[in-house]
Design a protein around this motif. Structure first.
Motif, PDB file in Angstrom:
ATOM      1  N   ASP A   1       0.838  -1.194   0.000  1.00 13.27           N
ATOM      2  CA  ASP A   1       0.000   0.000   0.000  1.00 13.27           C
ATOM      3  C   ASP A   1       0.874   1.245   0.000  1.00 13.27           C
ATOM      4  OD1 ASP A   1      -2.270  -1.558   0.120  1.00 13.27           O
ATOM      5  OD2 ASP A   1      -2.415  -1.459   2.312  1.00 13.27           O
ATOM      6  N   PRO A   2       0.466   2.290  -0.709  1.00 14.41           N
ATOM      7  CA  PRO A   2       1.267   3.520  -0.699  1.00 14.41           C
ATOM      8  C   PRO A   2       1.320   4.134   0.694  1.00 14.41           C
ATOM      9  CG  PRO A   2      -0.854   3.882  -1.770  1.00 14.41           C
ATOM     10  CD  PRO A   2      -0.731   2.402  -1.549  1.00 14.41           C
TER      11      PRO A   2
ATOM     12  N   GLU B   1       8.436   8.646  -1.335  1.00 20.36           N
ATOM     13  CA  GLU B   1       7.069   8.830  -1.831  1.00 20.36           C
ATOM     14  C   GLU B   1       6.575  10.248  -1.559  1.00 20.36           C
ATOM     15  OE1 GLU B   1       3.933   6.093  -0.932  1.00 20.36           O
ATOM     16  OE2 GLU B   1       5.313   4.388  -0.882  1.00 20.36           O
TER      17      GLU B   1
END
Length: 258
Positions: free
Chosen positions: A4-5, A37
């Motif tokens: 998952d991000p 990210e």
């Protein structure tokens, strides 16, 4: 490791972008790839004229517990800090105004993540700490600069040395928060401010933000010269002409970010 991000970016179509740290199971502590990210998400926002205001928050009731210290990662310490700092610079240099909406814990790098935003709103039950010293670490994510410039050297040392947990009202009293709101209201207040910011000329607002950031470390003379240069540039933009015309015509301006 979950695929998952770590960082989510949601756009509501109005120009407001909500950037959410998405690891609620760890109080949104950020693993090494999470900083990369975050830098990437912020870099994308910086290049989009339709993104006008950023609200930064955390999933699951907490803001951010700093870096995830479990596992350590494979990067050399110097490289690891370069990755962290890339995210900090991306946030600090973002042309759009940023608002931190703080719930739950904001400790270590999470505390400084909130300080790196232009505005910070916290719920009254939020908890803050420069917890680094209690983990055998020194302050990072800009904390030495933010604290020293925002509250002075002696108070900065007190927060950094002892790493005590502070309540939102205590942090507000130090001048490190703009507003403290009841539990459950941080995001609503952040969005209210974001909507107010949408009504302002984005290019001029970006220049004001940049000049205020630079003024914190520059001279009076340099600040005044930057103000003059920015004002000269404002006079060449459609948005400034629109703002003046709308004032003369007694109507609300329509800004086009150009």
């Amino acid at each position: 490791m979950s695929d998952d991000p770590v960082v989510l970016a949601d756009r509501d179509g109005s120009g407001i972008v909500t950037v959410t740290l998405n690891r609620p199971g760890t109080k949104n502590s950020v693993p090494p790839q999470g900083w990369t990210e975050l830098a990437g998400v912020l870099g994308d926002i910086a290049g989009r004229a339709d993104d006008r205001v950023v609200v930064l928050t955390g999933a699951g009731g907490d803001f951010c517990a700093g870096s995830d210290l479990r596992g350590g990662g494979s990067a050399a310490p110097r490289r690891a800090m370069q990755v962290v700092n890339a995210a900090l610079f991306a946030l600090r240099d973002l042309p759009q105004p940023t608002i931190a909406a703080v719930r739950g814990v904001a400790v270590g790098g999470g505390f400084n993540l909130a300080l790196a935003c232009d505005l910070a709103i916290a719920e009254e039950n939020a908890r803050f700490s420069q917890i680094f010293s209690r983990r055998g670490l020194s302050v990072d994510f800009g904390g030495t600069w933010f604290l020293t410039h925002m509250i002075g050297l002696h108070r900065a040392k007190e927060l950094a040395f002892f790493g005590r947990v502070l309540t939102a009202p205590e942090v507000h009293a130090l001048g490190l928060l703009n507003k403290v709101v009841p539990e459950g209201q941080a995001l609503a207040e952040a969005y209210a401010w974001a909507r107010d910011l949408l009504a302002l000329a984005p290019l001029a607002l970006a220049q004001t933000k940049e000049m205020l950031n630079l003024a914190a470390a520059g001279s009076f003379h340099d600040s005044v010269l930057r103000e003059a240069a920015a004002q000269n540039l404002n006079g060449t933009t459609e948005d400034t002409r629109e703002a003046i015309q709308a004032f003369l015509e007694k109507r609300e301006p329509v800004f086009r970010n150009r």
